[in-house]
Scaffold this motif. Structure first.
Motif, PDB file in Angstrom:
ATOM      1  N   PHE A   1     -32.774  16.925 -10.016  1.00 50.71           N
ATOM      2  CA  PHE A   1     -33.067  16.179  -8.799  1.00 50.71           C
ATOM      3  C   PHE A   1     -32.265  14.882  -8.822  1.00 50.71           C
ATOM      4  O   PHE A   1     -32.302  14.153  -9.819  1.00 50.71           O
ATOM      5  CB  PHE A   1     -34.559  15.877  -8.695  1.00 50.71           C
ATOM      6  CG  PHE A   1     -34.911  15.069  -7.479  1.00 50.71           C
ATOM      7  CD1 PHE A   1     -34.955  15.666  -6.224  1.00 50.71           C
ATOM      8  CD2 PHE A   1     -35.171  13.709  -7.589  1.00 50.71           C
ATOM      9  CE1 PHE A   1     -35.271  14.921  -5.098  1.00 50.71           C
ATOM     10  CE2 PHE A   1     -35.475  12.958  -6.465  1.00 50.71           C
ATOM     11  CZ  PHE A   1     -35.521  13.566  -5.220  1.00 50.71           C
ATOM     12  N   PRO A   2     -31.546  14.577  -7.743  1.00 43.14           N
ATOM     13  CA  PRO A   2     -30.701  13.368  -7.732  1.00 43.14           C
ATOM     14  C   PRO A   2     -31.521  12.093  -7.518  1.00 43.14           C
ATOM     15  O   PRO A   2     -31.424  11.437  -6.477  1.00 43.14           O
ATOM     16  CB  PRO A   2     -29.742  13.636  -6.558  1.00 43.14           C
ATOM     17  CG  PRO A   2     -30.522  14.517  -5.634  1.00 43.14           C
ATOM     18  CD  PRO A   2     -31.383  15.378  -6.510  1.00 43.14           C
ATOM     19  N   GLY A   3     -32.300  11.743  -8.485  1.00 42.53           N
ATOM     20  CA  GLY A   3     -33.126  10.551  -8.376  1.00 42.53           C
ATOM     21  C   GLY A   3     -34.469  10.759  -9.038  1.00 42.53           C
ATOM     22  O   GLY A   3     -34.601  11.531  -9.990  1.00 42.53           O
TER      23      GLY A   3
ATOM     24  N   VAL B   1     -34.988   9.905  -0.377  1.00 40.19           N
ATOM     25  CA  VAL B   1     -35.793  10.591   0.631  1.00 40.19           C
ATOM     26  C   VAL B   1     -35.098  11.851   1.132  1.00 40.19           C
ATOM     27  O   VAL B   1     -35.745  12.896   1.313  1.00 40.19           O
ATOM     28  CB  VAL B   1     -36.088   9.647   1.817  1.00 40.19           C
ATOM     29  CG1 VAL B   1     -36.830  10.394   2.924  1.00 40.19           C
ATOM     30  CG2 VAL B   1     -36.893   8.446   1.348  1.00 40.19           C
ATOM     31  N   GLU B   2     -33.821  11.774   1.344  1.00 36.25           N
ATOM     32  CA  GLU B   2     -33.092  12.916   1.904  1.00 36.25           C
ATOM     33  C   GLU B   2     -33.202  14.146   1.004  1.00 36.25           C
ATOM     34  O   GLU B   2     -33.410  15.266   1.487  1.00 36.25           O
ATOM     35  CB  GLU B   2     -31.626  12.537   2.105  1.00 36.25           C
ATOM     36  CG  GLU B   2     -30.800  13.648   2.764  1.00 36.25           C
ATOM     37  CD  GLU B   2     -29.356  13.234   2.990  1.00 36.25           C
ATOM     38  OE1 GLU B   2     -28.567  14.070   3.477  1.00 36.25           O
ATOM     39  OE2 GLU B   2     -29.010  12.073   2.682  1.00 36.25           O
ATOM     40  N   ALA B   3     -33.064  13.950  -0.300  1.00 34.65           N
ATOM     41  CA  ALA B   3     -33.159  15.082  -1.224  1.00 34.65           C
ATOM     42  C   ALA B   3     -34.597  15.486  -1.488  1.00 34.65           C
ATOM     43  O   ALA B   3     -34.889  16.657  -1.767  1.00 34.65           O
ATOM     44  CB  ALA B   3     -32.469  14.734  -2.545  1.00 34.65           C
ATOM     45  N   ALA B   4     -35.533  14.532  -1.399  1.00 26.38           N
ATOM     46  CA  ALA B   4     -36.924  14.802  -1.768  1.00 26.38           C
ATOM     47  C   ALA B   4     -37.717  15.499  -0.670  1.00 26.38           C
ATOM     48  O   ALA B   4     -38.587  16.320  -0.976  1.00 26.38           O
ATOM     49  CB  ALA B   4     -37.619  13.494  -2.146  1.00 26.38           C
ATOM     50  N   GLN B   5     -37.442  15.185   0.599  1.00 27.22           N
ATOM     51  CA  GLN B   5     -38.282  15.701   1.675  1.00 27.22           C
ATOM     52  C   GLN B   5     -38.375  17.232   1.707  1.00 27.22           C
ATOM     53  O   GLN B   5     -39.471  17.785   1.829  1.00 27.22           O
ATOM     54  CB  GLN B   5     -37.791  15.184   3.028  1.00 27.22           C
ATOM     55  CG  GLN B   5     -38.741  15.525   4.184  1.00 27.22           C
ATOM     56  CD  GLN B   5     -40.100  14.893   4.025  1.00 27.22           C
ATOM     57  OE1 GLN B   5     -40.246  13.675   4.091  1.00 27.22           O
ATOM     58  NE2 GLN B   5     -41.129  15.713   3.790  1.00 27.22           N
ATOM     59  N   PRO B   6     -37.263  17.974   1.570  1.00 27.36           N
ATOM     60  CA  PRO B   6     -37.386  19.443   1.559  1.00 27.36           C
ATOM     61  C   PRO B   6     -38.231  19.955   0.401  1.00 27.36           C
ATOM     62  O   PRO B   6     -38.935  20.958   0.542  1.00 27.36           O
ATOM     63  CB  PRO B   6     -35.934  19.917   1.442  1.00 27.36           C
ATOM     64  CG  PRO B   6     -35.108  18.770   1.920  1.00 27.36           C
ATOM     65  CD  PRO B   6     -35.848  17.546   1.519  1.00 27.36           C
TER      66      PRO B   6
ATOM     67  N   LEU C   1     -40.212  14.222 -11.235  1.00 31.64           N
ATOM     68  CA  LEU C   1     -38.848  14.711 -11.457  1.00 31.64           C
ATOM     69  C   LEU C   1     -37.960  13.497 -11.658  1.00 31.64           C
ATOM     70  O   LEU C   1     -38.024  12.533 -10.887  1.00 31.64           O
ATOM     71  CB  LEU C   1     -38.356  15.532 -10.267  1.00 31.64           C
ATOM     72  CG  LEU C   1     -39.170  16.772  -9.886  1.00 31.64           C
ATOM     73  CD1 LEU C   1     -38.557  17.437  -8.656  1.00 31.64           C
ATOM     74  CD2 LEU C   1     -39.253  17.749 -11.048  1.00 31.64           C
ATOM     75  N   ASN C   2     -37.130  13.563 -12.702  1.00 33.30           N
ATOM     76  CA  ASN C   2     -36.213  12.472 -12.995  1.00 33.30           C
ATOM     77  C   ASN C   2     -34.903  13.090 -13.464  1.00 33.30           C
ATOM     78  O   ASN C   2     -34.720  13.388 -14.636  1.00 33.30           O
ATOM     79  CB  ASN C   2     -36.798  11.550 -14.064  1.00 33.30           C
ATOM     80  CG  ASN C   2     -35.894  10.368 -14.366  1.00 33.30           C
ATOM     81  OD1 ASN C   2     -34.934  10.095 -13.643  1.00 33.30           O
ATOM     82  ND2 ASN C   2     -36.190   9.662 -15.447  1.00 33.30           N
TER      83      ASN C   2
END
Length: 323
Positions: free
Chosen positions: A187-189, A233-238, A264-265
């Motif tokens: 996850f990118p973040g 937010v963009e990567a996490a919302q889906p 997730l990190n």
């Protein structure tokens, strides 16, 4: 997803039982030795003290028999000797006690490949666990730590007790089981899902307001129970609206008492299961180990946790990779 899918097969169970039988033979032998060593060692001291005290009486003043200065010194020396010989007598059991969990837990979890057991040390993955998941703490304690590889993925599972404050003002940031694993897709973040009613979460809303934003998964029950936060937010919302919501729904059915936490990190995934009981609960060392009573329930709990971790690590993976 069924936890039975992550239970050892019959061959693994047979191997676990054979190893338990070998361990039980050693445990029984150690306690048989203690049963005769303690009365023998201590009894010899008592006989020696009584004999010498009787000899002292032959030369002692009639009014000081049994209580003269040499008698008192003899009793003190005998008492000290009895204590030293007692610990020497129970040495076989003490030696077994020291290696009890270190020996028995790898046997119980013999179906886990490359298994490693540690105790009372900081787990390797703990430094990568996002602090937004657990809150602030100034004392930490780690009990049993089991790591290895199961069904193709490595994991580290440990009992953690994290507290903030001292004395009467002490609060628990987290107490329970933490499972760390590598996600299928990084996850990118940072993305965390914590219990909304946790007071620590409110504290972190202020501290991390500059980089962590709150999300909604769209499931009323989950949004009411969980606080979703991320720095991407963009990567996490889906994920929050998809597989993470599915995983948390399944977690609610599997661990209904206290909502689990997920973090997730990057390529690290974390599953936190709050609980007050000792996850690796074993009977007193004086109790014979019974597979059905003592080991099978522990294996079942481990299977459930591994099944849950396997589900969580699929978050963000495409269907063909997650299958």
């Amino acid at each position: 997803m069924e936890t039975a899918d992550f239970m050892p097969d019959e061959a693994d169970i047979a191997g676990i039982k054979r190893n338990l039988e070998a361990y039980e033979a050693g445990r029984a032998l150690a306690y048989r030795q203690v049963r005769w060593r303690v009365p023998l060692f201590v009894g010899l001291v008592l006989v020696f003290v009584a004999l010498v005290a009787w000899l002292f009486n032959t030369v002692a003043d009639p009014n000081e028999q049994w209580v003269s200065t040499p008698h008192v010194l003899l009793y003190v020396v005998g008492f000290v000797a009895a204590i030293l010989l007692y610990f020497q007598a129970i040495k076989p059991a003490s030696k077994l006690q020291q290696s009890y969990r270190k020996t028995l837990l790898p046997i119980a979890f013999g179906f886990i490949r490359d298994i490693r057991y540690e105790h009372d040390v900081t787990p390797n993955s703990f430094g990568r666990l996002p602090r937004e998941t657990i809150g602030t703490f100034n004392t930490k304690r780690f009990d049993d730590i089991v790591s290895g590889r199961y069904e193709g993925f490595p994991f580290e599972l440990y009992e953690a007790d994290l507290r903030q404050g001292t004395g009467k003002s002490e609060t628990t940031a987290f107490k329970g089981v933490v499972v760390a694993f590598e996600t299928i897709v990084p996850f990118p973040g940072i993305l965390v899902a914590t219990r909304r009613t946790n007071a620590v979460v409110g504290f972190f809303r202020g501290i991390f307001a500059g980089k962590m934003q709150e999300l909604s998964c769209g499931v009323p029950e989950l949004d009411a129970a969980y606080d979703f936060r991320t720095d991407n937010v963009e990567a996490a919302q889906p994920l929050v609206s998809g597989r993470l919501a599915q995983a948390l729904t399944w977690l609610g059915e599997t661990w209904p008492d206290d909502p689990a936490r997920v973090a997730l990190n990057g390529s690290d995934g974390f599953l936190l299961l709050p609980q007050t009981k000792n996850f690796f609960g074993l009977p007193d060392i004086s109790v014979p180990i019974d597979y059905a009573k003592h080991v099978a329930p522990m294996i079942s709990d481990m299977g459930a946790i591994l099944a849950t971790a396997a589900l969580v690590r699929k978050i963000g993976a495409k269907d063909e990779a997650a299958g």
